[in-house]
Design a protein around this motif. Structure first.
Motif: not given
Length: 278
Positions: A112, A116, A123-124, A126, A135, A153, A164, A166, A168
């Motif tokens: 992570l 980052r 956006k993340y 888990l 999230s 975060f 996980l 991710v 964008s």
């Protein structure tokens, strides 16, 4: 392994090779709108009725996998969820219809932090070891199977992860893939999706690792395994299977990993292969 199975309404016995059939969901069993065609439902049920070990193997989390299992008529057996992070035994009608028999987790903090730095606007989300989703940025996706809870975060860094994700919104799929490659992620297994989307699991955990666990439990030889999929997260699964089949719309690297290529999901390419097994 040769098994004698009931042929159906005439109670005739026929000897067939019992197979483990691993089926991806999105882009294979359902189209890009999440719709499963009548042809897939019909032949999926026929394959189950024939006595094959049908295993849904998907990047979706458990809550989003179970409806697909039900649509196919699988009321016993196994499912591999979260790209191999969670494996469940299906037993419809008892204990909620499933039991988690394997869960593989990892510490998401190092990856992570690396992501980052390179993708500050991503956006993340888990999946934790209890099956909850956490999230950032109010990030939600149908593949989660549950409503994600918004967190900071820092809270993500402190969780134990099974999956996980991710995403964008300010990169093309190509730019995103290049950014991920440049980071050099270590200690995890990851795959880039059709869009600027990244799925990450514990090191060595893939659909193939989950399916190998199931294969050993049911005692079916590798030569009697079949897998159908269309995504980059299906590559290991297709290489693992005795008969690996890529969907017609799959990227070239997925097709190269397979033994054969069927038609597209819009053309019910998975149904063509499943019909060959009954």
């Amino acid at each position: 392994m040769t098994t004698t199975l009931n042929a159906g309404i005439d109670d005739q016995l026929t000897t067939i090779e019992r197979k483990l059939i691993a089926l991806d969901v999105d882009g294979t069993l359902v189209d890009h709108y999440g719709h499963m065609s009548p042809a897939i439902r019909e032949v999926g049920g026929a394959v189950v009725d024939a006595g094959h070990e049908v295993v849904v193997a998907t990047g979706r989390s458990l809550g989003a996998t179970l409806p697909i299992v039900e649509l196919l008529g699988v009321d016993r057996g196994y499912a591999v969820c979260s790209n191999g992070g969670v494996t469940v035994q299906i037993h419809a009608g008892a204990n909620g219809g499933y039991t988690v028999i394997d869960r593989r987790s990892f510490d998401p903090a190092p990856v992570l932090k690396a992501l980052r730095r390179r993708l500050p606007n991503a956006k993340y989300a888990l999946e934790d070891i209890e099956g909850n989703f956490l999230s950032t940025e109010r990030f939600q996706d149908a593949s989660f199977g549950v409503e994600a809870r918004g967190v900071s975060f820092r809270e993500l860094l402190e969780a134990e992860a099974v999956r996980l994700v991710v995403f964008s919104t300010d990169s093309t799929a190509e730019e995103f893939g290049e950014a991920v490659e440049s980071i050099g992620l270590h200690g995890v297994t990851y795959s880039v999706g059709w869009t600027a989307w990244l799925d990450i699991a514990a090191h060595g955990v893939t659909k193939a690792s989950g399916l190998e666990h199931v294969r050993q439990l049911v005692g079916i030889g590798r030569e009697h395994t079949v897998a159908i999929g269309d995504g980059r997260n299906d590559i290991e699964m297709l290489q693992w299977a005795g008969r690996g089949v890529a969907m017609g719309q799959a990227p070239d690297e997925v097709k190269v990993a397979a033994n054969e290529v069927t038609s597209t999901v819009e053309e019910d390419g998975a149904a063509v292969i499943l019909r060959s097994l009954v």
